[in-house]
Enzyme design. Structure first.
Site, PDB file in Angstrom:
ATOM      1  N   HIS A   1     -37.708  73.169   0.233  1.00  0.00           N
ATOM      2  CA  HIS A   1     -38.612  73.464  -0.883  1.00  0.00           C
ATOM      3  C   HIS A   1     -39.732  74.404  -0.446  1.00  0.00           C
ATOM      4  O   HIS A   1     -40.573  74.037   0.373  1.00  0.00           O
ATOM      5  CB  HIS A   1     -39.187  72.130  -1.371  1.00  0.00           C
ATOM      6  CG  HIS A   1     -40.066  72.223  -2.563  1.00  0.00           C
ATOM      7  ND1 HIS A   1     -41.390  71.830  -2.544  1.00  0.00           N
ATOM      8  CD2 HIS A   1     -39.815  72.651  -3.816  1.00  0.00           C
ATOM      9  CE1 HIS A   1     -41.908  72.000  -3.750  1.00  0.00           C
ATOM     10  NE2 HIS A   1     -40.983  72.507  -4.536  1.00  0.00           N
ATOM     11  N   ARG A   2     -39.720  75.626  -0.976  1.00  0.00           N
ATOM     12  CA  ARG A   2     -40.662  76.680  -0.563  1.00  0.00           C
ATOM     13  C   ARG A   2     -40.534  76.941   0.943  1.00  0.00           C
ATOM     14  O   ARG A   2     -41.509  77.252   1.621  1.00  0.00           O
ATOM     15  CB  ARG A   2     -42.108  76.325  -0.936  1.00  0.00           C
ATOM     16  CG  ARG A   2     -42.277  75.942  -2.412  1.00  0.00           C
ATOM     17  CD  ARG A   2     -43.701  75.545  -2.760  1.00  0.00           C
ATOM     18  NE  ARG A   2     -43.741  74.808  -4.018  1.00  0.00           N
ATOM     19  CZ  ARG A   2     -44.782  74.158  -4.490  1.00  0.00           C
ATOM     20  NH1 ARG A   2     -45.924  74.161  -3.815  1.00  0.00           N
ATOM     21  NH2 ARG A   2     -44.724  73.502  -5.638  1.00  0.00           N
TER      22      ARG A   2
ATOM     23  N   GLU B   1     -35.513  77.020  -1.392  1.00  0.00           N
ATOM     24  CA  GLU B   1     -36.011  77.136  -2.765  1.00  0.00           C
ATOM     25  C   GLU B   1     -37.284  77.956  -2.688  1.00  0.00           C
ATOM     26  O   GLU B   1     -38.069  77.799  -1.758  1.00  0.00           O
ATOM     27  CB  GLU B   1     -36.284  75.742  -3.337  1.00  0.00           C
ATOM     28  CG  GLU B   1     -36.720  75.710  -4.794  1.00  0.00           C
ATOM     29  CD  GLU B   1     -38.246  75.778  -5.011  1.00  0.00           C
ATOM     30  OE1 GLU B   1     -38.666  75.840  -6.177  1.00  0.00           O
ATOM     31  OE2 GLU B   1     -39.002  75.770  -4.021  1.00  0.00           O
TER      32      GLU B   1
ATOM     33  N   ASP C   1     -40.312  80.474  -5.268  1.00  0.00           N
ATOM     34  CA  ASP C   1     -40.855  80.752  -6.603  1.00  0.00           C
ATOM     35  C   ASP C   1     -41.218  82.220  -6.707  1.00  0.00           C
ATOM     36  O   ASP C   1     -41.706  82.806  -5.740  1.00  0.00           O
ATOM     37  CB  ASP C   1     -42.131  79.924  -6.823  1.00  0.00           C
ATOM     38  CG  ASP C   1     -41.914  78.459  -6.491  1.00  0.00           C
ATOM     39  OD1 ASP C   1     -41.426  77.737  -7.367  1.00  0.00           O
ATOM     40  OD2 ASP C   1     -42.229  78.042  -5.355  1.00  0.00           O
TER      41      ASP C   1
ATOM     42  N   HIS D   1     -45.959  80.363  -5.420  1.00  0.00           N
ATOM     43  CA  HIS D   1     -45.780  79.312  -6.425  1.00  0.00           C
ATOM     44  C   HIS D   1     -46.792  79.369  -7.567  1.00  0.00           C
ATOM     45  O   HIS D   1     -46.426  79.334  -8.733  1.00  0.00           O
ATOM     46  CB  HIS D   1     -45.846  77.926  -5.766  1.00  0.00           C
ATOM     47  CG  HIS D   1     -45.723  76.801  -6.753  1.00  0.00           C
ATOM     48  ND1 HIS D   1     -46.818  76.249  -7.392  1.00  0.00           N
ATOM     49  CD2 HIS D   1     -44.640  76.156  -7.233  1.00  0.00           C
ATOM     50  CE1 HIS D   1     -46.400  75.306  -8.213  1.00  0.00           C
ATOM     51  NE2 HIS D   1     -45.088  75.220  -8.139  1.00  0.00           N
TER      52      HIS D   1
ATOM     53  N   GLU E   1     -36.816  80.102  -8.363  1.00  0.00           N
ATOM     54  CA  GLU E   1     -37.448  79.541  -9.562  1.00  0.00           C
ATOM     55  C   GLU E   1     -38.330  80.598 -10.223  1.00  0.00           C
ATOM     56  O   GLU E   1     -39.242  81.140  -9.608  1.00  0.00           O
ATOM     57  CB  GLU E   1     -38.292  78.304  -9.234  1.00  0.00           C
ATOM     58  CG  GLU E   1     -38.908  77.722 -10.497  1.00  0.00           C
ATOM     59  CD  GLU E   1     -39.817  76.520 -10.269  1.00  0.00           C
ATOM     60  OE1 GLU E   1     -40.643  76.240 -11.166  1.00  0.00           O
ATOM     61  OE2 GLU E   1     -39.708  75.880  -9.216  1.00  0.00           O
TER      62      GLU E   1
ATOM     63  N   LYS F   1     -41.266  81.549 -12.301  1.00  0.00           N
ATOM     64  CA  LYS F   1     -42.513  80.898 -12.720  1.00  0.00           C
ATOM     65  C   LYS F   1     -43.057  81.632 -13.956  1.00  0.00           C
ATOM     66  O   LYS F   1     -44.030  82.360 -13.898  1.00  0.00           O
ATOM     67  CB  LYS F   1     -43.542  80.945 -11.584  1.00  0.00           C
ATOM     68  CG  LYS F   1     -43.115  80.229 -10.325  1.00  0.00           C
ATOM     69  CD  LYS F   1     -42.871  78.755 -10.523  1.00  0.00           C
ATOM     70  CE  LYS F   1     -44.141  77.981 -10.742  1.00  0.00           C
ATOM     71  NZ  LYS F   1     -43.903  76.529 -10.782  1.00  0.00           N
TER      72      LYS F   1
ATOM     73  N   ASP G   1     -39.440  69.125   1.115  1.00  0.00           N
ATOM     74  CA  ASP G   1     -40.380  69.884   1.952  1.00  0.00           C
ATOM     75  C   ASP G   1     -40.012  69.780   3.431  1.00  0.00           C
ATOM     76  O   ASP G   1     -40.459  70.585   4.238  1.00  0.00           O
ATOM     77  CB  ASP G   1     -41.812  69.340   1.789  1.00  0.00           C
ATOM     78  CG  ASP G   1     -42.372  69.554   0.392  1.00  0.00           C
ATOM     79  OD1 ASP G   1     -41.917  70.493  -0.291  1.00  0.00           O
ATOM     80  OD2 ASP G   1     -43.261  68.777  -0.019  1.00  0.00           O
TER      81      ASP G   1
END
Length: 242
Positions: A7-8, A34, A36, A49, A106, A108, A226
């Site tokens: 995640h990120r 992943e 954003d 993000h 993703e 945003k 994470d």
């Protein structure tokens, strides 16, 4: 076997959404990352993000008000000494060509409707020949449907915070091949039913041991976490099962 998406990037130990965090996620043997995306004032797709740069960088203000050359001057590393720039999506896709990782992009665009974001992202994914390794997700489901219409070959997955009734029916109706729900909003039964109906389930953000055990035990499609190192260790306990 359940896949692990960082995640990120490996954001538990490195500055989120930076090249450093993505490289470390690969070293941690994650199956995917992943990230954003937002748009700068001059229309460049950048990986960050929040709609503002305040929390994760040395700067202040909305991304939409920065020129790309100015946003690149900010330090996005709040977890270390080395300066890290906010990456462009091009930079990340270029790096993805050097490995086999999947990538969940993703969009945003829930609070700020970035004009042309979908076209720009799809154009880049196609340019780098990564259509089969990308999943486009968003809380903006209109955007997801639009992406499918523009590029039916790229997988889409709506994001959810709350539980949704028969999510596989909804996913099929918008031609999405997966869903990315908040992990606490999906019961075991719903996860299993969704997967049995041909829809991938990749819950976020799964950081506690107990939650990882639950989802690995169900053989969930993937988890978004994470901490890919912890996830990898826990997953090993499930790999030897028949």
């Amino acid at each position: 076997m359940t896949q692990i998406f960082a995640h990120r990037g490996y954001s538990a130990s490195f500055a989120e959404n930076t090249m450093g965090a993505f490289v470390e996620a690969e070293k941690a043997r994650a199956d995917g990352i992943e990230l954003d995306v937002q748009l700068t004032k001059d229309g460049e797709i950048v990986v960050i993000h929040d709609e503002k740069v305040d929390r994760t960088t040395s700067g202040k203000g909305f991304i939409k008000d920065f020129l790309y050359k100015d946003i690149r001057k900010l330090n996005a590393n709040n977890k270390g000494v080395k300066k890290e720039s906010i990456p462009s999506l091009s930079e990340v896709l270029e790096w993805l060509k050097t490995n086999k990782l999947q990538c969940n992009i993703e969009l945003k665009n829930g609070l700020i409707t970035y004009e042309g974001m979908e076209e720009k992202v799809i154009q880049l994914v196609r340019k780098y020949g990564l259509s089969d390794r990308i999943i486009i997700s968003s809380f903006n489901h209109y955007s997801i449907v639009y992406c499918y219409r523009l590029a039916p070959e790229i997988e889409t997955a709506p994001l959810f915070i709350e539980g949704i009734y028969m999510p596989w029916i909804y996913s099929q109706s918008i031609k999405a091949k997966g869903i990315h729900p908040k992990h606490s909003a999906m019961s075991d039964n719903i996860i299993i039913n969704t997967m049995e109906n041909g829809i991938a389930v990749r819950p976020y953000t799964v950081n506690k041991d107990a939650d990882m055990h639950r989802l690995f035990n169900l053989n969930c499609t993937a988890i978004i976490t994470d901490d890919p190192v912890k996830a990898f260790k826990i997953r090993k306990q499930y790999e030897k099962r028949p």
